[in-house]
Write a protein that holds these residues in place. Structure first.
Motif, PDB file in Angstrom:
ATOM      1  N   ALA A 120       0.818  -1.216   0.000  1.00  0.00           N
ATOM      2  CA  ALA A 120       0.000   0.000   0.000  1.00  0.00           C
ATOM      3  C   ALA A 120       0.848   1.261   0.000  1.00  0.00           C
ATOM      4  CB  ALA A 120      -0.931   0.004   1.208  1.00  0.00           C
ATOM      5  N   THR A 121       2.097   1.161   0.449  1.00  0.00           N
ATOM      6  CA  THR A 121       2.928   2.360   0.594  1.00  0.00           C
ATOM      7  C   THR A 121       4.074   2.437  -0.404  1.00  0.00           C
ATOM      8  OG1 THR A 121       4.154   1.223   2.358  1.00  0.00           O
ATOM      9  CG2 THR A 121       2.383   2.705   3.029  1.00  0.00           C
ATOM     10  N   VAL A 122       4.206   1.474  -1.304  1.00  0.00           N
ATOM     11  CA  VAL A 122       5.249   1.595  -2.331  1.00  0.00           C
ATOM     12  C   VAL A 122       4.794   2.620  -3.362  1.00  0.00           C
ATOM     13  CG1 VAL A 122       6.028  -0.780  -2.014  1.00  0.00           C
ATOM     14  CG2 VAL A 122       4.337  -0.268  -3.771  1.00  0.00           C
ATOM     15  N   HIS A 123       5.773   3.179  -4.081  1.00  0.00           N
ATOM     16  CA  HIS A 123       5.454   4.144  -5.132  1.00  0.00           C
ATOM     17  C   HIS A 123       4.622   3.513  -6.244  1.00  0.00           C
ATOM     18  CE1 HIS A 123       6.727   8.131  -4.593  1.00  0.00           C
ATOM     19  NE2 HIS A 123       8.031   7.947  -4.642  1.00  0.00           N
ATOM     20  N   GLY A 124       4.773   2.226  -6.404  1.00  0.00           N
ATOM     21  CA  GLY A 124       4.094   1.520  -7.491  1.00  0.00           C
ATOM     22  C   GLY A 124       5.072   0.595  -8.189  1.00  0.00           C
ATOM     23  N   VAL A 125       4.580  -0.536  -8.639  1.00  0.00           N
ATOM     24  CA  VAL A 125       5.398  -1.497  -9.375  1.00  0.00           C
ATOM     25  C   VAL A 125       4.749  -1.712 -10.726  1.00  0.00           C
ATOM     26  CG1 VAL A 125       6.404  -3.804  -9.404  1.00  0.00           C
ATOM     27  CG2 VAL A 125       6.043  -2.643  -7.219  1.00  0.00           C
ATOM     28  N   HIS A 126       5.427  -1.313 -11.775  1.00  0.00           N
ATOM     29  CA  HIS A 126       4.883  -1.495 -13.115  1.00  0.00           C
ATOM     30  C   HIS A 126       5.029  -2.957 -13.516  1.00  0.00           C
ATOM     31  CE1 HIS A 126       3.381   0.387 -16.780  1.00  0.00           C
ATOM     32  NE2 HIS A 126       4.145  -0.453 -17.464  1.00  0.00           N
ATOM     33  N   ASP A 127       4.023  -3.491 -14.212  1.00  0.00           N
ATOM     34  CA  ASP A 127       4.068  -4.885 -14.645  1.00  0.00           C
ATOM     35  C   ASP A 127       5.262  -5.140 -15.553  1.00  0.00           C
ATOM     36  OD1 ASP A 127       1.651  -5.306 -13.340  1.00  0.00           O
ATOM     37  OD2 ASP A 127       0.452  -4.939 -15.151  1.00  0.00           O
ATOM     38  N   LEU A 128       5.873  -6.308 -15.399  1.00  0.00           N
ATOM     39  CA  LEU A 128       6.892  -6.752 -16.341  1.00  0.00           C
ATOM     40  C   LEU A 128       6.222  -7.054 -17.682  1.00  0.00           C
ATOM     41  CD1 LEU A 128       8.907  -9.001 -13.894  1.00  0.00           C
ATOM     42  CD2 LEU A 128       9.907  -7.150 -15.259  1.00  0.00           C
ATOM     43  N   PRO A 129       6.988  -7.082 -18.770  1.00  0.00           N
ATOM     44  CA  PRO A 129       6.387  -7.314 -20.086  1.00  0.00           C
ATOM     45  C   PRO A 129       5.616  -8.636 -20.141  1.00  0.00           C
ATOM     46  CG  PRO A 129       8.660  -6.583 -20.319  1.00  0.00           C
ATOM     47  CD  PRO A 129       8.436  -6.839 -18.858  1.00  0.00           C
ATOM     48  N   ASP A 130       4.402  -8.576 -20.623  1.00  0.00           N
ATOM     49  CA  ASP A 130       3.603  -9.767 -20.905  1.00  0.00           C
ATOM     50  C   ASP A 130       3.159 -10.525 -19.660  1.00  0.00           C
ATOM     51  OD1 ASP A 130       2.290 -11.429 -22.728  1.00  0.00           O
ATOM     52  OD2 ASP A 130       3.932 -12.865 -22.770  1.00  0.00           O
ATOM     53  N   GLU A 131       3.186  -9.906 -18.498  1.00  0.00           N
ATOM     54  CA  GLU A 131       2.691 -10.598 -17.308  1.00  0.00           C
ATOM     55  C   GLU A 131       2.337  -9.591 -16.221  1.00  0.00           C
ATOM     56  OE1 GLU A 131       3.999 -14.161 -14.216  1.00  0.00           O
ATOM     57  OE2 GLU A 131       4.787 -14.088 -16.257  1.00  0.00           O
ATOM     58  N   GLU A 132       1.077  -9.545 -15.844  1.00  0.00           N
ATOM     59  CA  GLU A 132       0.626  -8.606 -14.835  1.00  0.00           C
ATOM     60  C   GLU A 132       1.004  -9.079 -13.432  1.00  0.00           C
ATOM     61  OE1 GLU A 132      -3.529  -7.928 -15.154  1.00  0.00           O
ATOM     62  OE2 GLU A 132      -3.403  -6.966 -17.123  1.00  0.00           O
ATOM     63  N   LEU A 133       1.276  -8.124 -12.577  1.00  0.00           N
ATOM     64  CA  LEU A 133       1.463  -8.427 -11.160  1.00  0.00           C
ATOM     65  C   LEU A 133       0.097  -8.738 -10.567  1.00  0.00           C
ATOM     66  CD1 LEU A 133       3.168  -8.387  -8.497  1.00  0.00           C
ATOM     67  CD2 LEU A 133       2.616  -5.957  -8.345  1.00  0.00           C
TER      68      LEU A 133
END
Length: 384
Positions: free
Chosen positions: A58-71
């Motif tokens: 909840a407190t991370v800046h955000g993690v963008h999905d790696l190519p071709d696979e959603e978090l």
């Protein structure tokens, strides 16, 4: 190897994905050509595996999905140091990426003075030879500690060593730094003790939305410094402090009353001229520097002190690309940089999917994404 990637964080995994997609064969022991990823850690996760247990999704800046696979949607209260490494591990396995670990790269040097000669990559587990290199080592292993005169007898630690607020309960803690890391520490420690926040300059807040246009303007500022070969600034340092769970929590706790930087350290704390403030601990949330010391033998540094890049390519050596560096030092930027580096290297080395016309030694195209590769990913480095 045709391409060797150093580091298996977001940028390294993105580069590996695109190398495989473009037809470079994953490394297999005893087979020349293709690509490999060398990672210094014992398990997947990159820098995320070393973050504080108190850092929640909840407190991370955000993690963008790696190519071709959603978090997968995480529990907001789950520790980031568990969620992201699990995601990276699953990604490596699903795409059968050839990651060899733990391997520490000590130096990279040209095998000869010919501009098209292979690069020699010296590691703690033997040497590798590669036609091109993608450096994705990030910054986590190079925490920056500024020097101030004097001596403090109490507890001092860099944000990289911070493991949560528990040890600071009931204490007065000085937090140094104006970025997101400092805000995280303030938001946690102020709930259990007293905090004092100091920064070198006035904090910059960004209240508006992070639109694509704003993002492009920010990246352009960082990119210009890198193009000129100046020491890099982080993307976050240019964006300013945006609205976040941690910022709102720190504000609610009254922890955002900033003081200017002190003049010196004292035995009991810090001082501004004649004024001294006693503290129990100092947390230096003062950022990191790029981990590029192993590239020193290549002589890539410009007179400005940084490594000049054209896109992701080292201007002084087209065999070397840096991803997760400067304008690509964010999860979304790392993804884009990985793709850009691979596209550029296909032009340099040739397209392995069409017979590698530039003279490469890649030993075959890539299977479809996610299909198994014989002999991978359990691998040992080969001395060459």
């Amino acid at each position: 190897m045709d391409v060797l990637v150093v580091g298996a964080g977001q940028a390294g995994l993105s580069a590996a994905y695109h190398l495989r997609r473009r037809g470079f064969a994953p490394y297999r022991a005893g087979v020349d050509g293709g690509f490999v990823v060398l990672d210094a850690d014992t398990a997947p996760g990159g820098a995320w595996a070393h973050r504080s247990p108190s850092l929640r999704m909840a407190t991370v800046h955000g993690v963008h999905d790696l190519p071709d696979e959603e978090l997968p949607p995480p529990d907001p209260e789950a520790p980031a140091r568990e969620v992201v490494p699990e995601y990276f591990a699953a990604y490596e396995a699903r795409h059968a990426l050839p990651v060899v670990r733990p391997v520490t790269v000590r130096a990279v040097r040209a095998e000869s003075e010919r501009p098209d000669s292979p690069l020699l990559v010296e590691t703690d587990r033997g040497n590798w030879s590669t036609r091109a290199l993608i450096n994705a080592t990030g910054t986590w292993t190079r925490p920056f500690l500024p020097h101030y005169p004097g001596h403090f007898a109490g507890r001092q630690l860099h944000y990289a060593e911070y493991r949560g607020p528990e040890e600071f309960a009931g204490k007065r803690v000085l937090v140094v730094g104006g970025g997101a890391s400092a805000i995280q520490v303030l938001s946690e420690v102020a709930a259990v003790g007293e905090t004092v926040w100091v920064t070198r300059s006035e904090p910059v807040y960004h209240d508006g939305p992070f639109t694509p246009e704003y993002g492009r303007s920010v990246v352009a500022k960082v990119e210009e410094r890198v193009r000129q070969g100046l020491p890099v600034r982080s993307v976050v340092s240019v964006t300013g402090l945006g609205p976040s769970v941690a910022l709102r929590r720190a504000e609610a706790l009254g922890a955002l009353r900033r003081r200017p930087m002190f003049d010196r350290l004292t035995e009991r704390g810090v001082a501004w001229g004649e004024e001294e403030l006693a503290v129990d601990a100092i947390v230096w949330a003062t950022g990191f520097r790029p981990e590029v010391g192993h590239l020193a033998p290549l002589g890539l540094r410009s007179p400005g002190g940084g490594i000049a890049l054209t896109g992701t390519r080292a201007t002084a050596d087209p065999r070397v690309h840096l991803v997760g560096y400067g304008p690509s030092a964010s999860t979304v930027g790392a993804n884009r940089a990985g793709r850009a580096a691979v596209n550029d290297l296909v032009k340099l080395l040739g397209d392995p999917a069409s017979g590698n016309p530039a003279g490469g030694s890649s030993t075959g195209g890539s299977p479809a994404s996610g299909s198994p590769v014989p002999g991978s990913p359990v691998m040992e480095p080969v001395a060459v």
